[in-house]
Design a protein around this motif. Sequence first.
Motif, mmCIF file in Angstrom:
data_model
loop_
_atom_site.group_PDB
_atom_site.id
_atom_site.type_symbol
_atom_site.label_atom_id
_atom_site.label_comp_id
_atom_site.label_asym_id
_atom_site.label_seq_id
_atom_site.Cartn_x
_atom_site.Cartn_y
_atom_site.Cartn_z
ATOM 1 N N UNK A 166 0.820 -1.215 0.000
ATOM 2 C CA UNK A 166 0.000 0.000 0.000
ATOM 3 C C UNK A 166 0.856 1.268 0.000
ATOM 4 N N UNK A 167 2.046 1.192 0.631
ATOM 5 C CA UNK A 167 2.962 2.337 0.573
ATOM 6 C C UNK A 167 3.789 2.264 -0.717
ATOM 7 N N UNK A 168 4.229 1.057 -1.076
ATOM 8 C CA UNK A 168 5.114 0.885 -2.236
ATOM 9 C C UNK A 168 4.519 1.476 -3.514
ATOM 10 N N UNK A 170 2.779 3.963 -3.952
ATOM 11 C CA UNK A 170 2.821 5.427 -3.995
ATOM 12 C C UNK A 170 4.101 5.945 -4.651
ATOM 13 N N UNK A 171 5.151 5.143 -4.679
ATOM 14 C CA UNK A 171 6.420 5.589 -5.271
ATOM 15 C C UNK A 171 6.286 5.900 -6.762
ATOM 16 N N UNK A 173 2.823 5.930 -8.319
ATOM 17 C CA UNK A 173 1.506 6.526 -8.569
ATOM 18 C C UNK A 173 1.470 8.003 -8.147
ATOM 19 N N UNK A 174 2.059 8.303 -6.978
ATOM 20 C CA UNK A 174 1.961 9.669 -6.445
ATOM 21 C C UNK A 174 2.710 10.708 -7.295
ATOM 22 N N UNK A 175 3.904 10.390 -7.806
ATOM 23 C CA UNK A 175 4.564 11.392 -8.658
ATOM 24 C C UNK A 175 3.712 11.773 -9.873
ATOM 25 N N UNK A 195 9.888 6.223 -13.555
ATOM 26 C CA UNK A 195 9.415 6.062 -12.177
ATOM 27 C C UNK A 195 9.418 4.585 -11.777
ATOM 28 N N UNK A 198 13.054 3.357 -11.309
ATOM 29 C CA UNK A 198 13.646 3.873 -10.061
ATOM 30 C C UNK A 198 13.027 3.173 -8.847
ATOM 31 N N UNK A 199 11.702 3.015 -8.854
ATOM 32 C CA UNK A 199 11.023 2.435 -7.683
ATOM 33 C C UNK A 199 11.436 0.975 -7.489
ATOM 34 N N UNK A 200 11.501 0.214 -8.561
ATOM 35 C CA UNK A 200 11.835 -1.203 -8.409
ATOM 36 C C UNK A 200 13.309 -1.395 -8.060
ATOM 37 N N UNK A 202 15.567 1.089 -7.040
ATOM 38 C CA UNK A 202 16.104 1.960 -6.002
ATOM 39 C C UNK A 202 17.100 2.968 -6.550
#
Lengths: 206, 206
Positions: A166-168, A170-171, A173-175, A195, A198-200, A202
């Motif tokens: 649920x937090x992950x 956002x890395x 979706x939110x941008x 995005x 980078x998210x997967x 790091x």
Amino acid sequence: MAQKSAPDSTRRSEKSRRAIYAAALALVAEVGYPRTTVEGIAARAGVGKQTIYRWWPSKADVLLEAFLDLSGQAAEAAAAAGEEYAIPDTGDLAADLKDVLRATVDELLDEQFQAPYRALAAEGVVNEKISSEFVSRLLEPQLQLYVRRLEAAQEAGEVRPGIDPRIALELFVAPLAQRWLQRSGPLSHAYTDTLVDYALNGLAPR
Amino acid sequence: MAQKSAPDSTRRSEKSRRAIYAAALALVAEVGYPRTTVEGIAARAGVGKQTIYRWWPSKADVLLEAFLDLSGQAAEAAAAAGEEYAIPDTGDLAADLKDVLRATVDELLDEQFQAPYRALAAEGVVNEKISSEFVSRLLEPQLQLYVRRLEAAQEAGEVRPGIDPRIALELFVAPLAQRWLQRSGPLSHAYTDTLVDYALNGLAPR
């Protein structure tokens, strides 16, 4: 589905409801949210102002229901076509996320869709009641699709076990949401692809 | 700085300007943005309505300038205290980012600050002119502080060389912004700490 024989008044109500949703979405797209009024929606839908106020307390509520109706129709259409209402799982998480985010970019850049959705989002920023309905009935169900895809990826070993999906989500979706809401940068497929990478992987060296 | 002898009218203008900013921020906090009017701001600031319209075209513009003034004062105060207006660099990127994001959470949860800032953000969602001023003069300069910190981390080998810092910062800044703007989840220090860990280490197994 079997056709139910509805009483005339129910059929009339249903027709009015659809006309009111269509009028609200069209008016906001044409004249903007601040200049859209319940009176204007009523006139365009060919109903009395009191008909609207009987069902909804404000123009923001009408707009929210119109969007819920749209997304309900999309889910029904998918179900009728035998498609699952979910993010595809091809076994390649990065590819699946890039696909769905590219489609979201296209949707957010569609002018027809943009004006009323933006109006609703803006109202939510200053209106806590609308915000809570918007989040619980429209945004969160969409985010839960990502939760399920990330959980599947966790089972497949593509996402670390300790991660909270649920937090992950956002890395990436939110941008996209922030660039669209605040117009803080351009939207493109290359951007959402980046995005996801980078998210997967790091930001720190591996 | 040497004290310049300002003509009386300049001093009066400066005093009115400050009073107008203070009145706008206070009114929005008290009655909300929709019920804040240029007339109300003028009455509270003890100036004529025409004084406001001579300087700003709308209440949104007054509010934007009030915020720019606040952040200018913060930068000046930091400079006067001999502090650099930057994200600290202790050599530990994760710790530095967590510190600054925790402070941002505290600021966003401060009621005094929240109401006018939220009002301005909401206006930006539907008002492209305000949005572009808000982003270029208020949001982007703040984001550039993260760009500089990430560039230093890149030189220090804490961030991969190929990463674009302007996109990278969005992985932890945008989720916080979206939760605050859309009220889509709770804000806490644990939450922003988690964002930093996920962004730096990635979601995929290492």
